[in-house]
Scaffold this active site. Structure first.
Site, PDB file in Angstrom:
ATOM      1  N   LYS A 116      10.948  -3.537  -7.877  1.00 20.15           N
ATOM      2  CA  LYS A 116       9.914  -2.984  -8.749  1.00 20.15           C
ATOM      3  C   LYS A 116       9.744  -3.795 -10.031  1.00 20.15           C
ATOM      4  O   LYS A 116       8.632  -3.871 -10.568  1.00 20.15           O
ATOM      5  CB  LYS A 116      10.236  -1.523  -9.072  1.00 20.15           C
ATOM      6  N   LYS A 218       4.462   0.051   4.897  1.00 21.40           N
ATOM      7  CA  LYS A 218       4.753   1.478   4.831  1.00 21.40           C
ATOM      8  C   LYS A 218       3.544   2.252   4.328  1.00 21.40           C
ATOM      9  O   LYS A 218       2.838   1.797   3.425  1.00 21.40           O
ATOM     10  CB  LYS A 218       5.956   1.715   3.911  1.00 21.40           C
ATOM     11  N   LYS A 221       1.193   6.303  -0.918  1.00 24.12           N
ATOM     12  CA  LYS A 221       0.198   7.044  -1.699  1.00 24.12           C
ATOM     13  C   LYS A 221      -0.436   6.181  -2.774  1.00 24.12           C
ATOM     14  O   LYS A 221      -1.426   6.579  -3.381  1.00 24.12           O
ATOM     15  CB  LYS A 221       0.839   8.290  -2.321  1.00 24.12           C
TER      16      LYS A 221
END
Length: 354
Positions: A116, A218, A221
């Site tokens: 990240k 994957k 959202k």
């Protein structure tokens, strides 16, 4: 393994964007199953959400949406505790103590932080680096014994165990002097400690749900394309449309699971059908092998709609009454605070705070 603590399961979901089919199959459906045989705490971890995005336009609504998803999927807030993290100040207080227990080297080794933070690690927030310490506090604040985890959280849970072990060791004499030691089994050794050594709770393999537009990624959202995912709030027509448009290849479905190798999109759709129907991929291919996607997709749409549409409808009903959801979260937070304060009173005594 712990044997002297009352079994308690802690589970958390971040309120960052709409929940997807992947969230449902990989986490929430498992949470529902756990409540029948465990005492559970289901937390909307809104403090964690600030590590993904500091400024949210709709954090309150997203928090309510997670609570609505829990309840609509079948979690009973009268039998178990449903709350949001920020309403229990003890999470932040214990996280600070754990920040002082944990080592920077431990945090720097976390794969999720590396992923990240990317190449610009110097510009990453301190919160992102210390995320696992807060996660450890989430669990230990209630002296939870088990946490359901997916592959992406296993390393964080291992670090939570390391933090608990180091706290227990560093303060072993004070824990003993305060009369707060409890027998804890670690491997073949039994030691006296304050915090349990939490165990991962793995209820069978979690399905890995991939994007409907790219079977190598994957389902997320945060994907810019809404057609890449099925949201838990999608209505029946939207679910059917997304599956109809899902990317496939020109070949029919194989008759054996090995035939899915190298066919990411086909493997994904078969896997979704298997997960939604609680069947194996081999079983699904036993029924649909040799047939075209033009026959398989309508069956998958019907199945997905039958499972998800009632949940989405109930979520929308619950979201239309935010006061009711807030009352559930407030009641859960009140129960959680009572448990948290007992732990914090002990920890303050152990650490030496007046």
């Amino acid at each position: 393994m712990t044997d002297s603590f009352k079994p308690l399961v802690f589970s958390g979901v971040q309120p960052t964007g709409s929940l997807t089919l992947g969230n449902y199959l990989g986490a929430i459906r498992k949470f529902v199953a756990l409540q029948d045989n465990h005492d559970c705490m289901y937390c909307v971890v809104d403090l964690h959400s600030l590590t993904a995005r500091l400024v949210h336009d709709d954090l309150a609504d997203q928090t309510r949406a997670i609570a609505a998803a829990f309840i609509a999927a079948g979690i009973d807030p009268h039998r178990h505790i449903v709350f949001n993290q920020s309403r229990v100040p003890g999470h932040a207080e214990l996280a600070w103590i754990f920040n002082c227990v944990a080592r920077i080297g431990w945090m720097n080794r976390m794969t999720q932080f590396k992923d990240k933070a990317g190449k610009d690690r110097e510009n990453a927030s301190l919160g992102l680096l210390a995320y696992p310490s807060l996660m450890a506090a989430d669990i230990m604040l209630y002296r939870a014994t088990h946490v359901p985890v997916g592959d992406d959280q296993k390393q964080h849970l291992e670090l939570a165990r390391d933090i608990a072990i180091k706290f227990n060791n560093d303060f072993s004499e004070r824990i003993e002097q305060a009369g707060l030691s409890v027998p804890v089994t670690m491997g073949e050794e039994k030691v006296n400690a304050y915090f349990p050594i939490v165990e991962p709770l793995i209820e069978g393999p979690a399905p890995r749900v991939m994007s409907l537009r790219d079977g190598t990624k994957k389902m997320s959202k945060s994907d810019p394309s809404d057609n890449s995912r099925i949201n838990m709030t999608d209505d029946a027509e939207t679910i059917a449309k997304k599956i109809r448009k899902a990317k496939t290849d020109p070949d029919g479905l194989p008759t054996e699971v090995d035939g899915l190798k190298g066919r990411a999109e086909a493997d994904n759709l078969v896997g979704i059908f298997a997960a939604l129907s609680d069947r194996s991929k081999a079983d699904v291919l036993g029924e649909f092998g040799g047939r075209q996607f033009s026959e398989f997709k309508p069956a998958l749409s019907e199945l997905a709609v039958s499972v998800l549409s009632p949940i989405g409808e109930e979520m929308r009903r619950l979201m239309a009454d935010p006061g009711h959801l807030d009352a559930i979260l407030w009641n859960g937070a009140e129960q959680a605070n009572g448990m948290a304060e007992k732990t914090l009173d002990d920890v303050r005594q152990i650490v030496g705070f007046v």
